[in-house]
Structure formats: C-alpha cells, structure tokens
Design a protein around this motif. Structure first.
Motif, PDB file in Angstrom:
ATOM      1  N   THR A   1      13.211  37.813  59.916  1.00 26.28           N
ATOM      2  CA  THR A   1      13.440  38.320  58.533  1.00 26.28           C
ATOM      3  C   THR A   1      14.527  39.360  58.548  1.00 26.28           C
ATOM      4  O   THR A   1      15.519  39.159  57.635  1.00 26.28           O
ATOM      5  CB  THR A   1      12.346  39.429  58.157  1.00 26.28           C
ATOM      6  OG1 THR A   1      11.275  38.477  58.357  1.00 26.28           O
ATOM      7  CG2 THR A   1      12.351  40.044  56.760  1.00 26.28           C
ATOM      8  N   SER A   2      14.888  40.199  59.543  1.00 21.69           N
ATOM      9  CA  SER A   2      16.127  41.005  59.692  1.00 21.69           C
ATOM     10  C   SER A   2      17.423  40.097  59.534  1.00 21.69           C
ATOM     11  O   SER A   2      18.535  40.396  59.022  1.00 21.69           O
ATOM     12  CB  SER A   2      15.917  41.887  60.562  1.00 21.69           C
ATOM     13  OG  SER A   2      16.002  41.286  62.055  1.00 21.69           O
ATOM     14  N   GLU A   3      17.234  39.045  60.220  1.00 21.19           N
ATOM     15  CA  GLU A   3      18.502  38.179  60.456  1.00 21.19           C
ATOM     16  C   GLU A   3      18.850  37.593  59.129  1.00 21.19           C
ATOM     17  O   GLU A   3      20.189  37.424  58.559  1.00 21.19           O
ATOM     18  CB  GLU A   3      18.051  37.010  61.589  1.00 21.19           C
ATOM     19  CG  GLU A   3      19.376  36.195  61.783  1.00 21.19           C
ATOM     20  CD  GLU A   3      19.001  35.138  63.055  1.00 21.19           C
ATOM     21  OE1 GLU A   3      19.677  34.308  63.127  1.00 21.19           O
ATOM     22  OE2 GLU A   3      17.947  35.365  63.648  1.00 21.19           O
ATOM     23  N   PHE A   4      17.745  37.166  58.438  1.00 21.73           N
ATOM     24  CA  PHE A   4      18.194  36.471  57.132  1.00 21.73           C
ATOM     25  C   PHE A   4      18.497  37.694  56.251  1.00 21.73           C
ATOM     26  O   PHE A   4      19.339  37.386  55.183  1.00 21.73           O
ATOM     27  CB  PHE A   4      16.606  35.803  56.550  1.00 21.73           C
ATOM     28  CG  PHE A   4      16.927  35.292  54.940  1.00 21.73           C
ATOM     29  CD1 PHE A   4      17.548  34.178  55.154  1.00 21.73           C
ATOM     30  CD2 PHE A   4      16.501  36.020  53.786  1.00 21.73           C
ATOM     31  CE1 PHE A   4      17.591  33.613  53.823  1.00 21.73           C
ATOM     32  CE2 PHE A   4      16.406  35.579  52.526  1.00 21.73           C
ATOM     33  CZ  PHE A   4      17.123  34.314  52.564  1.00 21.73           C
ATOM     34  N   ARG A   5      17.843  38.732  55.961  1.00 27.57           N
ATOM     35  CA  ARG A   5      18.223  39.753  55.174  1.00 27.57           C
ATOM     36  C   ARG A   5      19.780  40.353  55.344  1.00 27.57           C
ATOM     37  O   ARG A   5      20.472  40.478  54.434  1.00 27.57           O
ATOM     38  CB  ARG A   5      17.240  40.949  55.061  1.00 27.57           C
ATOM     39  CG  ARG A   5      15.865  40.703  54.933  1.00 27.57           C
ATOM     40  CD  ARG A   5      15.765  40.395  53.505  1.00 27.57           C
ATOM     41  NE  ARG A   5      14.412  40.333  53.086  1.00 27.57           N
ATOM     42  CZ  ARG A   5      13.518  41.062  52.460  1.00 27.57           C
ATOM     43  NH1 ARG A   5      13.985  42.108  52.163  1.00 27.57           N
ATOM     44  NH2 ARG A   5      12.311  40.712  52.353  1.00 27.57           N
ATOM     45  N   ASP A   6      20.155  40.401  56.554  1.00 24.65           N
ATOM     46  CA  ASP A   6      21.660  40.506  57.112  1.00 24.65           C
ATOM     47  C   ASP A   6      22.516  39.435  56.323  1.00 24.65           C
ATOM     48  O   ASP A   6      23.639  39.816  55.851  1.00 24.65           O
ATOM     49  CB  ASP A   6      21.790  40.807  58.302  1.00 24.65           C
ATOM     50  CG  ASP A   6      21.150  42.165  58.791  1.00 24.65           C
ATOM     51  OD1 ASP A   6      20.728  42.887  58.205  1.00 24.65           O
ATOM     52  OD2 ASP A   6      21.060  42.283  60.298  1.00 24.65           O
ATOM     53  N   ASN A   7      22.000  38.224  56.490  1.00 23.35           N
ATOM     54  CA  ASN A   7      22.894  37.016  56.101  1.00 23.35           C
ATOM     55  C   ASN A   7      23.056  37.139  54.510  1.00 23.35           C
ATOM     56  O   ASN A   7      24.009  36.825  53.818  1.00 23.35           O
ATOM     57  CB  ASN A   7      21.976  35.869  56.415  1.00 23.35           C
ATOM     58  CG  ASN A   7      23.043  34.640  56.137  1.00 23.35           C
ATOM     59  OD1 ASN A   7      22.485  33.755  55.490  1.00 23.35           O
ATOM     60  ND2 ASN A   7      24.176  34.420  56.547  1.00 23.35           N
ATOM     61  N   ILE A   8      22.016  37.594  53.788  1.00 20.86           N
ATOM     62  CA  ILE A   8      22.140  37.671  52.402  1.00 20.86           C
ATOM     63  C   ILE A   8      23.537  38.478  51.988  1.00 20.86           C
ATOM     64  O   ILE A   8      24.166  38.040  50.910  1.00 20.86           O
ATOM     65  CB  ILE A   8      20.717  38.372  51.781  1.00 20.86           C
ATOM     66  CG1 ILE A   8      19.638  37.619  51.967  1.00 20.86           C
ATOM     67  CG2 ILE A   8      21.306  38.597  50.083  1.00 20.86           C
ATOM     68  CD1 ILE A   8      18.416  38.278  51.472  1.00 20.86           C
ATOM     69  N   ASP A   9      23.809  39.556  52.520  1.00 19.03           N
ATOM     70  CA  ASP A   9      24.830  40.353  51.961  1.00 19.03           C
ATOM     71  C   ASP A   9      26.299  39.496  52.352  1.00 19.03           C
ATOM     72  O   ASP A   9      27.115  39.620  51.556  1.00 19.03           O
ATOM     73  CB  ASP A   9      24.696  41.685  52.702  1.00 19.03           C
ATOM     74  CG  ASP A   9      23.557  42.571  52.083  1.00 19.03           C
ATOM     75  OD1 ASP A   9      23.163  42.306  51.029  1.00 19.03           O
ATOM     76  OD2 ASP A   9      23.338  43.506  53.048  1.00 19.03           O
ATOM     77  N   VAL A  10      26.188  38.982  53.657  1.00 21.17           N
ATOM     78  CA  VAL A  10      27.398  38.190  53.760  1.00 21.17           C
ATOM     79  C   VAL A  10      27.643  36.965  52.959  1.00 21.17           C
ATOM     80  O   VAL A  10      28.770  36.735  52.355  1.00 21.17           O
ATOM     81  CB  VAL A  10      27.301  37.252  55.298  1.00 21.17           C
ATOM     82  CG1 VAL A  10      28.592  36.895  55.604  1.00 21.17           C
ATOM     83  CG2 VAL A  10      26.864  38.829  56.359  1.00 21.17           C
ATOM     84  N   VAL A  11      26.447  36.197  52.408  1.00 23.68           N
ATOM     85  CA  VAL A  11      26.783  35.187  51.562  1.00 23.68           C
ATOM     86  C   VAL A  11      26.910  35.688  50.304  1.00 23.68           C
ATOM     87  O   VAL A  11      27.975  34.878  49.681  1.00 23.68           O
ATOM     88  CB  VAL A  11      25.368  34.621  51.530  1.00 23.68           C
ATOM     89  CG1 VAL A  11      25.111  33.593  50.175  1.00 23.68           C
ATOM     90  CG2 VAL A  11      24.836  33.683  52.953  1.00 23.68           C
ATOM     91  N   ALA A  12      26.563  36.550  49.732  1.00 25.92           N
ATOM     92  CA  ALA A  12      26.962  37.292  48.512  1.00 25.92           C
ATOM     93  C   ALA A  12      28.445  37.758  48.600  1.00 25.92           C
ATOM     94  O   ALA A  12      28.987  37.515  47.427  1.00 25.92           O
ATOM     95  CB  ALA A  12      26.126  38.459  47.992  1.00 25.92           C
ATOM     96  N   GLY A  13      28.972  38.093  49.657  1.00 24.95           N
ATOM     97  CA  GLY A  13      30.002  38.630  49.779  1.00 24.95           C
ATOM     98  C   GLY A  13      31.099  37.488  49.813  1.00 24.95           C
ATOM     99  O   GLY A  13      32.135  37.509  49.015  1.00 24.95           O
ATOM    100  N   ILE A  14      30.851  36.488  50.389  1.00 22.33           N
ATOM    101  CA  ILE A  14      31.750  35.224  50.241  1.00 22.33           C
ATOM    102  C   ILE A  14      31.765  34.770  48.927  1.00 22.33           C
ATOM    103  O   ILE A  14      32.758  34.338  48.481  1.00 22.33           O
ATOM    104  CB  ILE A  14      30.954  33.986  51.391  1.00 22.33           C
ATOM    105  CG1 ILE A  14      31.222  34.509  52.536  1.00 22.33           C
ATOM    106  CG2 ILE A  14      31.756  32.736  50.999  1.00 22.33           C
ATOM    107  CD1 ILE A  14      30.721  33.446  53.512  1.00 22.33           C
TER     108      ILE A  14
END
Length: 266
Positions: free
Chosen positions: A85-98
């Motif tokens: 879960t923490s891995e996915f949640r951290d990825n959310i911010d990266v995806v939104a930034g791109i």
C-alpha cells in the motif's frame, strides 16, 4: 479517429525514450505508456529524461499507468495488493506530478492479482481505499483514474466491463469520488467473452479510454477477426470523445501499415 500509440508495447525495437519520436515520425501526435520506470518513485533525473523525450518529440502524453509491479513476471497492479500500500500511495504523487507537467489526465490503475493468504474481500476493501486515494489526487489536475478488465492473467479478477463498473460504483458509494471510469480495451473484453457491442451500446459515453488490438493474436487491426473500426465508430456515435489507444503487438517496420492504408483510401 484520433489514435494514441502505446509506446510500452509498440516500437519495442527502439530504446524506450526514442519511441515518442518514432511515433511522431509515423504520423501520430499522441502517446501513452505503461509505468515506464523500475520503481514506484524514480529519481528526478530519470523523470526528467522521460518527460523531455515526450516534449522534444512534439507529442502529447494522453495516458499513463500507475506502477503495476513486475509486469513481465506476471504482476498486474498494486491497487489490491496487500503489503504494498505505501508503495502505491507514494506512486500516486509521482504519477500526478508527471500528469501536471505534461498535461496528461488519464491514469490507468491495474487492479492486481488475487493473492494467496488473503481473502478476495480483504483485497477488494483495500482496492476501494487505494482507488479513492488515487482519484482524489489526480482530481486536483482534472484527471481521471481508469480501471481495466484484462485477459491472459488467470489471477486477475476483473474480466468484463461489468466487473470494473461494479468496483467503480462501490468506490463512488463509499467515498464519493466520481472521476473513475472504465478503460474499454476491446481486445481484452472480446477475448474474455464479453459482449463488446452491448458494452458499447450501454456505456460508450462513460468510457474513460478505449484501446484496441485484433484477435486472435493481439496484433494490428486487420490481422484478426474483430470488427474494430465498427466498434470505434459506434463508440464515437454514442458520445465517446477520447483517444483510441493502439495497444497491440507488431514489428516496428509494419506496425502502422493499416493506418497508412486507411489514410490513402481517404
């Protein structure tokens, strides 16, 4: 018809960062990618190289997957994966930034395979929470989360459009988010035995994205038996206004011959 080249499955003879320019040279102005990095949170330099490859090519990024795990090894998403879960949640911010930097607003969240040692109910509960978090984050940039039925993955639970729509309805009921839509990949739906024509008639205006490949074989349009042009045309007639993602397997040298023939015929 406005097409977007999926550079994660097409033009694979070229290095990843050369594919947007190759898509542009082939006559396309839009590209999409599965998650193009080895980790959920790549470094700034790696992000910068990826983003420059798209902007320098003069194409638009119209779709991007959240990190889905090790796809070649059989992973199909982190959304329902208990323990990551923490891995996915951290990825959310990266995806939104791109998305914010490149103007991309469509983000595919693969649901994840069923896990040994965890009940489907527990995984589904986690998926609802993660999808709501992802939808909330990309809503700030006008984004939409996509949920895709898949074929060829025996432990992946979303096989039909109704499977995905049921999850979307549950997330909306429990969290109130409304920016999650089904990704209608006509190849996956057809291979799984879904009634694609009925799905189009009932849901085309609500599609978040459409992708195509022919069947059998997951090849280019015209290599199989699916009436892809008819399905695309009908989707547009009923109100679908987005891109059609080209997500099939073909050698780079002949990957777009069908499109060239269409243009010449017109």
């Amino acid at each position: 018809m406005t097409f977007s080249v999926n550079c994660s499955i097409l033009l694979t003879e070229l290095p990843l960062l050369e594919r947007p320019a190759a898509a542009k040279a082939a006559g396309f102005d839009a590209v999409e990618f599965w998650w193009p990095f080895a980790s959920s949170v790549p470094g700034d330099a790696e992000l910068g190289r990826f983003e420059r490859a798209i902007t320098d090519a003069g194409v638009r990024l119209t779709g991007l997957n959240f990190d889905a795990g090790d796809m070649p090894a059989g992973d199909r998403g982190l959304v329902s994966w208990i323990g990551r879960t923490s891995e996915f949640r951290d990825n959310i911010d990266v995806v939104a930034g791109i998305g914010a930097r490149l103007g991309c607003t469509s983000f595919n969240a693969l649901y994840g395979n069923r896990q040994d040692g965890h009940t489907p109910e527990a995984q589904d509960e986690l998926a609802v929470q993660n999808l709501a978090a992802a939808a909330g984050a990309v809503a700030r940039i006008g984004g939409t989360v996509l949920l895709e039925p898949l074929s060829g993955a025996p432990r992946y639970p979303l096989l039909t459009a109704n499977d995905a729509l049921s999850v979307i309805a549950r997330v909306a009921q429990e969290s109130g988010v409304e920016n999650i839509k089904v990704l209608a990949d006509f190849y996956h739906l057809a291979v799984n035995g879904d009634d694609v024509e009925a799905v189009i008639e009932r849901h085309a205006p609500d599609f978040g994205h459409v992708q195509i490949a022919d069947a059998p074989g997951r090849g280019a349009p015209g290599t199989g038996d699916l009436p892809l042009e008819r399905w695309i045309t009908r989707s547009h007639e009923l109100g679908y206004e987005g891109y059609v993602g080209l997500e099939y397997k073909a050698p780079a040298a002949t990957a777009f011959d069908w499109a060239l023939r269409q243009r010449t015929a017109r």
